[in-house]
Write an enzyme that holds these catalytic residues in place. Structure first.
Site, PDB file in Angstrom:
ATOM      1  CB  CYS A 160      16.202  14.300  16.118  1.00  0.00           C
ATOM      2  SG  CYS A 160      17.339  13.222  17.001  1.00  0.00           S
ATOM      3  CD  GLU A 161      11.336  14.126  11.699  1.00  0.00           C
ATOM      4  OE1 GLU A 161      10.166  14.812  11.538  1.00  0.00           O
ATOM      5  OE2 GLU A 161      12.093  13.933  10.603  1.00  0.00           O
ATOM      6  NE  ARG A 187      -4.227  -2.497   5.562  1.00  0.00           N
ATOM      7  CZ  ARG A 187      -3.443  -1.412   5.635  1.00  0.00           C
ATOM      8  NH1 ARG A 187      -2.664  -1.122   6.709  1.00  0.00           N
ATOM      9  NH2 ARG A 187      -3.301  -0.606   4.768  1.00  0.00           N
TER      10      ARG A 187
HETATM   11  N1  LLP Z   1      -2.987  -3.921  -5.295  1.00  0.00           N
HETATM   12  C1  LLP Z   1      -2.832  -2.694  -5.537  1.00  0.00           C
HETATM   13  C2  LLP Z   1      -2.846  -2.367  -6.792  1.00  0.00           C
HETATM   14  C3  LLP Z   1      -2.291  -1.951  -4.349  1.00  0.00           C
HETATM   15  O1  LLP Z   1      -1.836  -0.555  -4.643  1.00  0.00           O
HETATM   16  C4  LLP Z   1      -2.257  -2.281  -3.276  1.00  0.00           C
HETATM   17  C5  LLP Z   1      -1.810  -1.726  -2.053  1.00  0.00           C
HETATM   18  C6  LLP Z   1      -2.698  -3.655  -3.000  1.00  0.00           C
HETATM   19  C7  LLP Z   1      -3.105  -4.437  -3.711  1.00  0.00           C
HETATM   20  C8  LLP Z   1      -2.666  -4.258  -1.578  1.00  0.00           C
HETATM   21  O2  LLP Z   1      -3.648  -3.629  -0.854  1.00  0.00           O
HETATM   22  P1  LLP Z   1      -3.797  -4.472   0.901  1.00  0.00           P
HETATM   23  O3  LLP Z   1      -4.670  -5.551   0.611  1.00  0.00           O
HETATM   24  O4  LLP Z   1      -2.571  -4.542   1.200  1.00  0.00           O
HETATM   25  O5  LLP Z   1      -4.822  -3.168   1.519  1.00  0.00           O
HETATM   26  N2  LLP Z   1       1.296   1.747   3.243  1.00  0.00           N
HETATM   27  C9  LLP Z   1      -0.251   1.695   3.528  1.00  0.00           C
HETATM   28  C10 LLP Z   1      -0.806   0.809   2.599  1.00  0.00           C
HETATM   29  C11 LLP Z   1      -0.638   1.285   1.223  1.00  0.00           C
HETATM   30  C12 LLP Z   1      -1.325   0.187   0.216  1.00  0.00           C
HETATM   31  C13 LLP Z   1      -0.821   0.537  -1.206  1.00  0.00           C
HETATM   32  N3  LLP Z   1      -1.547  -0.393  -2.255  1.00  0.00           N
HETATM   33  C14 LLP Z   1      -0.479   1.600   5.043  1.00  0.00           C
HETATM   34  O6  LLP Z   1       0.541   1.319   5.801  1.00  0.00           O
HETATM   35  O7  LLP Z   1      -1.708   1.372   5.675  1.00  0.00           O
END
Ligand code: LLP
Length: 430
Positions: A356-357, A290
């Site tokens: 539709c939600e 992110r």
């Molecule tokens: N490494 C592992 C093992 C992870 O599971 C994740 C994210 C990352 C790195 C990267 O994390 P980041 O730096 O992006 O926070 N869909 C959710 C976020 C799910 C994150 C899953 N794992 C959202 O939209 O907020």
């Protein structure tokens, strides 16, 4: 909570009109249609460099490497840019591995995580020679050992530690608590390493930990880091040598009311703690997703109708929960701005899609001066945006564009409706 517009790199407003680098968002909406994801190459590069400067010591030696978490945004153009900048990759499926290979990334720059790796995925990862598999359970370790045996090799592994640390984030994206499905329980880690050391087709290379996502404070990371460093000490006493330390990803971004630490400062704080505790010889891996791409993307959507309800006004747009799932799934806030400032008085709307939600909303109680046909930009949509899109309601997923200076590149075509049922068959007359 009061929200403002997050400060962005790559996206700017001039005299009421929004631009991605040198290209106006209206021009992009006209040329490619909406809904449309737009990414700024400059924003991705800037975030990557902010990590990278902290990864290199004053004497030029490297103390950490960035393995981009592909799940955040897996468009090939994004992967290719990050590869060119020197990033490795963090993968969670055979599909992501195939994407990283497709852009020519070196398997030795890849780590492979996930609680449910299939035998085929493990075989794929081992046969191409990834740097490391991050193992999340004892049965998985045994499966990897037997697959490695059948391939006639030793599998490089790290154990993913569940440190039981509260990342203080949304419960759905917290992963380092003992109730979460991720990693090996802290009290079982030493025992599992000892077992792993006895398996003939396992080669212990590292240790891994990831406590969650959208984390806006450094202290849970330091708590997890200290716990993992304690384990490395104990393992050394058992004669088990760890070469790399993977601290996962998770650093948050500003969506409008968040105050995450600055990337460089955050990385320095973690790496300095590693050095201070005498582990400076370890190769450190960080897996940001992110924080590299989240604020490097927006989703453009056009206003279809303005509707007055009994209690609320609705701004009905042509993007929906299937295009950007985060509001519906996590109650997530994304700032929404008209890409050209409108005339007239702002009215408070719920910005909703056509699906539709009632959960199909993109923003609630937003003051907007808009008319039918105007285009809005949903900000901070570069991470977990397109990748979580679905075809719900038989809606094709949006096109994606990457802007580099004055140039825009279509990096994924809009999905056609025909392609959505191309793999389906009827069973014919009975
Ligand atoms: N490494 C592992 C093992 C992870 O599971 C994740 C994210 C990352 C790195 C990267 O994390 P980041 O730096 O992006 O926070 N869909 C959710 C976020 C799910 C994150 C899953 N794992 C959202 O939209 O907020």
């Amino acid at each position: 909570m009061t929200h403002s517009i997050p400060s962005l790199t790559g996206f700017t407003e001039h005299h009421g009109e929004w631009f991605a680098e040198g290209v106006s968002l209206s021009a992009l909406a006209n040329q490619y249609g909406t809904p449309l994801y737009v990414y700024s190459k400059h924003a991705i590069c800037t975030a990557y460099r902010a990590y990278d400067v902290a990864c290199i010591r004053a004497n030029g030696s490297r103390r950490a490497r960035i393995h981009y978490a592909v799940k955040a945004n897996s468009n090939l153009a994004v992967l290719d840019e990050l590869k060119q900048l020197g990033a490795g990759f963090d993968l969670v499926s055979g599909g992501e591995l195939a994407r990283a290979l497709h852009v020519g990334a070196d398997p030795k720059s890849m780590v492979f995580a996930g609680v449910g790796k299939s035998s085929d995925e493990i075989k794929f990862a081992l046969s191409v020679g990834v740097k490391c598999i991050n193992v999340e359970s004892i049965p998985e370790l045994q499966r990897i050992n037997s697959i490695a045996k059948s391939l006639g090799l030793r599998a490089p592994v790290s154990l993913r530690v569940n440190p039981d640390v509260d990342a203080q984030t949304h419960p759905y994206i917290s992963t380092g608590l003992k109730d979460n499905k991720f990693g090996i329980a802290y009290f079982e880690v030493l025992k599992t390493y000892r077992e792993a050391a006895l398996l003939p087709h396992i080669d212990i290379v590292g240790i891994d930990c990831h406590i969650g996502s959208q984390i806006t404070s450094t202290s849970p990371y330091l708590d997890a880091l200290d716990k993992v460093l304690d384990l490395i000490d104990q393992l050394k006493r058992d004669g088990i040598v760890i070469h790399h330390l993977d601290l996962g990803g998770g650093l948050g971004i500003d969506y409008g009311s968040d105050a995450p630490p600055d990337i460089t400062e955050f990385t320095n704080t973690l790496l300095n703690r590693v050095d201070e505790r005498g582990f400076g010889h370890l190769d450190v891996i960080l897996e940001p997703g992110r924080s590299l791409v989240g604020n490097a993307g927006v989703l453009l959507t056009q206003v279809e109708y303005l509707k007055t309800g009994a209690d609320k006004n609705f701004c009905i747009v042509n993007a929906a929960m299937n295009d950007l799932m985060r509001p519906a799934l996590y109650d997530a806030y994304h700032a929404i701005v008209p890409i050209k400032s409108g005339i007239g008085k702002a009215i408070t709307y719920d910005v909703v899609g056509p699906v539709c939600e009632s959960g199909d909303w993109l923003g609630k109680d937003r003051a907007l001066a808009v008319q039918e046909g105007d285009v809005l930009a949903i900000l901070s949509a570069g991470a977990y945006g397109f990748v979580m899109a679905s075809n719900y309601n038989t809606r094709g997923r949006p096109a994606e564009v990457m802007v580099d200076g004055d140039q825009a590149y279509l990096v994924r075509e809009r999905e056609s409706v025909n392609s959505l049922f191309a793999n389906e068959r009827t069973i014919g007359p009975s």
